[in-house]
Design a protein around this motif. Sequence first.
Motif, PDB file in Angstrom:
ATOM      1  N   GLN A 186      93.715   5.940  66.466  1.00  0.00           N
ATOM      2  CA  GLN A 186      94.675   5.859  65.363  1.00  0.00           C
ATOM      3  C   GLN A 186      95.512   7.125  65.276  1.00  0.00           C
ATOM      4  OE1 GLN A 186      92.866   5.371  61.513  1.00  0.00           O
ATOM      5  NE2 GLN A 186      94.769   4.674  60.549  1.00  0.00           N
ATOM      6  N   ARG A 187      94.886   8.268  65.462  1.00  0.00           N
ATOM      7  CA  ARG A 187      95.628   9.529  65.438  1.00  0.00           C
ATOM      8  C   ARG A 187      96.661   9.562  66.563  1.00  0.00           C
ATOM      9  NH1 ARG A 187      97.135  13.336  69.126  1.00  0.00           N
ATOM     10  NH2 ARG A 187      98.114  14.995  67.904  1.00  0.00           N
ATOM     11  N   ALA A 246     100.775   9.900  66.251  1.00  0.00           N
ATOM     12  CA  ALA A 246     101.497  10.979  66.922  1.00  0.00           C
ATOM     13  C   ALA A 246     102.562  10.427  67.863  1.00  0.00           C
ATOM     14  CB  ALA A 246     100.520  11.859  67.690  1.00  0.00           C
ATOM     15  N   MET A 273      88.677  18.109  65.682  1.00  0.00           N
ATOM     16  CA  MET A 273      87.996  16.811  65.615  1.00  0.00           C
ATOM     17  C   MET A 273      86.485  16.979  65.600  1.00  0.00           C
ATOM     18  SD  MET A 273      90.142  14.336  68.201  1.00  0.00           S
ATOM     19  CE  MET A 273      91.799  13.754  67.820  1.00  0.00           C
TER      20      MET A 273
END
Length: 274
Positions: free
Chosen positions: A29-30, A34, A116
């Motif tokens: 998802q990140r 981006a 992370m």
Amino acid sequence: MTAATTTPATRRAGGVRALWAGNPGAVVQRGLLAARSSSWVVVLSGFFEPVFYLLSMGIGLGGLIGTVETTTGLEVSYAAFIAPALLAVSAMNGAIYDSTWNVFFRLNYGKLYEGMLSTSLGPLDVALGEILYALLRGLLYATGFMIIMQIAGLNLAWTAILAIPAVLLIAFGFASLGMAVTSYMKAFQQMDWINFVLLPMFLFSATLYPITVYPEFIQVLVKIFPLWHGVELVRGLTTGALYWGMLWHVLYYLVMIAVGLVFTTKRLRALFLD
């Protein structure tokens, strides 16, 4: 306050929990968020490269060459011979780009993985999430190229639809191994070795001509290349020339995926947790 500070340590303790939180989707998802700000010209260039090869060589040289014999002895047009190879190459390129250059920047300059891994995510979550994100690019390239092959009449059998999961397997293998190799690199100059390996692998993996043109000892070397296994797998599916030996190509990539995930996970843990 005490409970809040001890929670991360609790999550890290105990074998599997120290590596895996079960949430690689957060990394994917990140990456998608981006990607909104990235240049789509770079993304599209990876798709059009094999298309240009197909148009220039499949049509241009194809008119001079005529038909080509595959590994199974099937006679096909030159365009139908190189198209599945270029499909495998497009999946490789899409997966490699995200799992090497992008990972290198995030690892050494963006310090993204350090952040992370300071959360509940484990190194296996990060590794698998990045690889799954790389697969999306490989799937995008492969699907677009498959549509072009279908329009051009280069999918010669119904089994060509199975080339999509085969391409995902290829992309998964290259992405996992690419990320593992990148995790050991420290300077941009070292990244040039990736192109140094990819170019000859593209040229000599029976992509543009049959492997039988080589002497026996060269054929043995070519069969070590991971791309050759991908080319043979996809070519067999798009031409309908299936044989039991194709299972070895699948096994090759399964081993490749396992090795890549193991090394990437160990490396991320060694860099940021141990």
